[in-house]
Design a protein around this motif. Structure first.
Motif, PDB file in Angstrom:
ATOM      1  N   ALA A   1       0.808  -1.219   0.000  1.00  0.00           N
ATOM      2  CA  ALA A   1       0.000   0.000   0.000  1.00  0.00           C
ATOM      3  C   ALA A   1       0.843   1.272   0.000  1.00  0.00           C
ATOM      4  CB  ALA A   1      -0.932   0.004   1.209  1.00  0.00           C
ATOM      5  N   CYS A   2       2.167   1.114   0.047  1.00  0.00           N
ATOM      6  CA  CYS A   2       3.052   2.287   0.177  1.00  0.00           C
ATOM      7  C   CYS A   2       3.415   2.857  -1.187  1.00  0.00           C
ATOM      8  CB  CYS A   2       4.302   1.903   0.959  1.00  0.00           C
ATOM      9  SG  CYS A   2       3.967   1.293   2.628  1.00  0.00           S
ATOM     10  N   THR A   3       2.426   3.275  -1.914  1.00  0.00           N
ATOM     11  CA  THR A   3       2.641   3.704  -3.298  1.00  0.00           C
ATOM     12  C   THR A   3       3.378   5.031  -3.413  1.00  0.00           C
ATOM     13  OG1 THR A   3       0.429   4.686  -3.283  1.00  0.00           O
ATOM     14  CG2 THR A   3       0.643   2.444  -4.131  1.00  0.00           C
ATOM     15  N   LYS A   4       3.407   5.830  -2.340  1.00  0.00           N
ATOM     16  CA  LYS A   4       4.107   7.112  -2.371  1.00  0.00           C
ATOM     17  C   LYS A   4       5.504   7.015  -1.750  1.00  0.00           C
ATOM     18  CE  LYS A   4       0.528   9.401  -3.976  1.00  0.00           C
ATOM     19  NZ  LYS A   4      -0.202  10.347  -3.095  1.00  0.00           N
ATOM     20  N   LEU A   5       5.841   5.843  -1.203  1.00  0.00           N
ATOM     21  CA  LEU A   5       7.102   5.688  -0.486  1.00  0.00           C
ATOM     22  C   LEU A   5       8.292   5.838  -1.432  1.00  0.00           C
ATOM     23  CD1 LEU A   5       8.025   5.050   2.418  1.00  0.00           C
ATOM     24  CD2 LEU A   5       8.201   2.645   1.739  1.00  0.00           C
ATOM     25  N   SER A   6       9.274   6.654  -0.998  1.00  0.00           N
ATOM     26  CA  SER A   6      10.475   6.875  -1.804  1.00  0.00           C
ATOM     27  C   SER A   6      11.729   6.358  -1.116  1.00  0.00           C
ATOM     28  CB  SER A   6      10.637   8.371  -2.099  1.00  0.00           C
ATOM     29  OG  SER A   6      11.797   8.617  -2.859  1.00  0.00           O
ATOM     30  N   TYR A   7      11.795   6.474   0.196  1.00  0.00           N
ATOM     31  CA  TYR A   7      12.990   6.097   0.962  1.00  0.00           C
ATOM     32  C   TYR A   7      12.575   5.142   2.061  1.00  0.00           C
ATOM     33  CZ  TYR A   7      16.936   6.670   4.204  1.00  0.00           C
ATOM     34  OH  TYR A   7      17.990   6.443   5.068  1.00  0.00           O
TER      35      TYR A   7
ATOM     36  N   LEU B   1       9.478   4.229  -5.191  1.00  0.00           N
ATOM     37  CA  LEU B   1      10.572   3.830  -4.315  1.00  0.00           C
ATOM     38  C   LEU B   1      11.915   4.039  -5.017  1.00  0.00           C
ATOM     39  CD1 LEU B   1      10.663   2.850  -1.450  1.00  0.00           C
ATOM     40  CD2 LEU B   1      10.670   0.500  -2.261  1.00  0.00           C
ATOM     41  N   ARG B   2      12.774   4.846  -4.377  1.00  0.00           N
ATOM     42  CA  ARG B   2      14.088   5.153  -4.934  1.00  0.00           C
ATOM     43  C   ARG B   2      15.227   4.487  -4.169  1.00  0.00           C
ATOM     44  NH1 ARG B   2      10.847   6.946  -8.045  1.00  0.00           N
ATOM     45  NH2 ARG B   2      11.002   8.840  -9.299  1.00  0.00           N
ATOM     46  N   ALA B   3      15.059   4.260  -2.859  1.00  0.00           N
ATOM     47  CA  ALA B   3      16.141   3.704  -2.042  1.00  0.00           C
ATOM     48  C   ALA B   3      15.585   2.696  -1.047  1.00  0.00           C
ATOM     49  CB  ALA B   3      16.888   4.820  -1.313  1.00  0.00           C
ATOM     50  N   VAL B   4      16.224   1.513  -0.991  1.00  0.00           N
ATOM     51  CA  VAL B   4      15.826   0.450  -0.069  1.00  0.00           C
ATOM     52  C   VAL B   4      17.074  -0.068   0.624  1.00  0.00           C
ATOM     53  CG1 VAL B   4      14.858  -1.866   0.157  1.00  0.00           C
ATOM     54  CG2 VAL B   4      13.836  -0.243  -1.454  1.00  0.00           C
TER      55      VAL B   4
END
Length: 340
Positions: A123-129, A151-154
């Motif tokens: 559900a974290c469609t806006k998560l980037s970091y 998502l840009r960084a994991v």
């Protein structure tokens, strides 16, 4: 809910002490937009009352001694875009509604806690970091995950991840990823197909991957990109590797010689666009490798067909057993044997 006059609370490193769950959240529930109580001595659970805030957009509670589980309903805080809980003693599974239905959550830090189990970020469609280093998560990315285009960084190193990565993780799930750190886990299977040029850092070292680096990884062959796949069981030419179950059962005690039943000498040493440089560098001895002595120097990787130098040398880190020690040298007094 009565409007208040406090919009932000910022008390970082103020030697605050006490039970966090005793805080009266209702007093600030209407107007508070930011809460920073990081690097203090707060203890106890976060508490279910924490979810009453209506306008809270950023929370920083890292560097305390908070314990217990995350309160369910935290994903209902629809204005929340930053949640930092690093460096506490929080435990249990992360609620599946961590991002809720209308979440704006952009940055989530859960590292250095005691979280465990399967983590669902669908559900974290806006998560980037997203950083969750040093926990006990068992699975995060799996077949059936919804795509996370933002998502840009994991950063999920030093967990208990122990399943194969979906072969199309970079195609369908994380299409815009720039940084990925999954080292020091128990990931198995082969490396996933690579489909993206946006990646800048890929660290998959110290896992249980087998087989060759896929040819599709040549898309990332450029200076300035960090690719670390050392301390695995990867091999250009090994045949019929042991099953993931047997590798995990051995718990890292096997050497790479024990993982494959033979060698295909006709297989290419490296993916397309890569070749071994004439520049040698020291390599570390590792229990999983077929060599034990220190003092070995092996070639760096470079772009194929280009002159030696900084414009062609790659920051790829790979065990020399992967390419069967071709061009490796030993220091004086040592002899290189058992090349396969």
């Amino acid at each position: 809910c009565e409007p208040g006059l406090v919009w932000e609370i910022d008390l970082d490193s103020c030697n605050l002490a006490g039970d966090f769950s005793s805080m009266d959240h209702n007093a600030f529930a209407c107007e508070l937009s930011g809460l920073r109580l990081s690097n203090n001595n707060l203890r106890g659970p976060i508490g279910q009352g924490f979810t009453v805030y209506r306008k809270l957009s950023w929370i920083d509670l890292q560097g305390n001694y908070l314990s217990g589980t995350l309160p369910r309903g935290i994903g209902k805080m629809s204005s929340l875009w930053l949640l930092f809980l690093s460096g506490n003693s929080l435990e249990g599974t992360v609620p599946p509604d961590i991002c809720g239905n209308n979440t704006q959550l952009f940055s989530l830090a859960l590292d250095h806690n005691k979280f465990s189990g399967r983590l669902d970020l669908s559900a974290c469609t806006k998560l980037s970091y997203f950083v969750a280093k040093a926990n006990n998560f068992s699975e995060v990315f799996h077949a059936g995950n919804a795509a996370l285009p933002g998502l840009r960084a994991v950063f999920l190193e030093e967990n208990g991840l122990h399943r194969p990565l979906p072969f199309d993780i970079f195609i369908n799930y994380l299409p815009n990823l720039e940084q990925l750190a999954l080292h020091k886990n128990r990931l198995t299977g082969t490396l996933p197909v690579m489909s993206m040029y946006s990646l800048k850092i890929v660290v998959l070292a110290d896992n249980y991957f087998v087989g060759p680096v896929p040819e599709s990884w040549a898309i990332m062959a450029r200076p300035g990109l960090l690719v670390a796949v050392e301390f695995n069981y990867l091999s250009c030419c090994g045949t019929n590797p042991l099953s993931p179950e047997k590798l995990l059962m051995a718990n890292g005690t096997l050497r790479i010689d024990d993982v494959y039943d033979g060698v295909d000498y006709s297989a290419p040493l490296l993916p397309p666009s890569l070749e071994l440089s004439d520049e040698l560098e020291p390599v570390l001895a590792h229990p999983r490798q077929s060599y034990k002595a220190k003092g070995m120097r092996c070639p760096k990787l470079k772009l194929a067909g280009q002159q030696e130098g900084p414009l062609s040398t790659l920051d790829w880190y790979m065990d020399p057993s992967y390419y069967m020690f071709v061009k490796c040298e030993c220091e004086k007094g040592l002899q290189l044997v058992n090349l396969t």
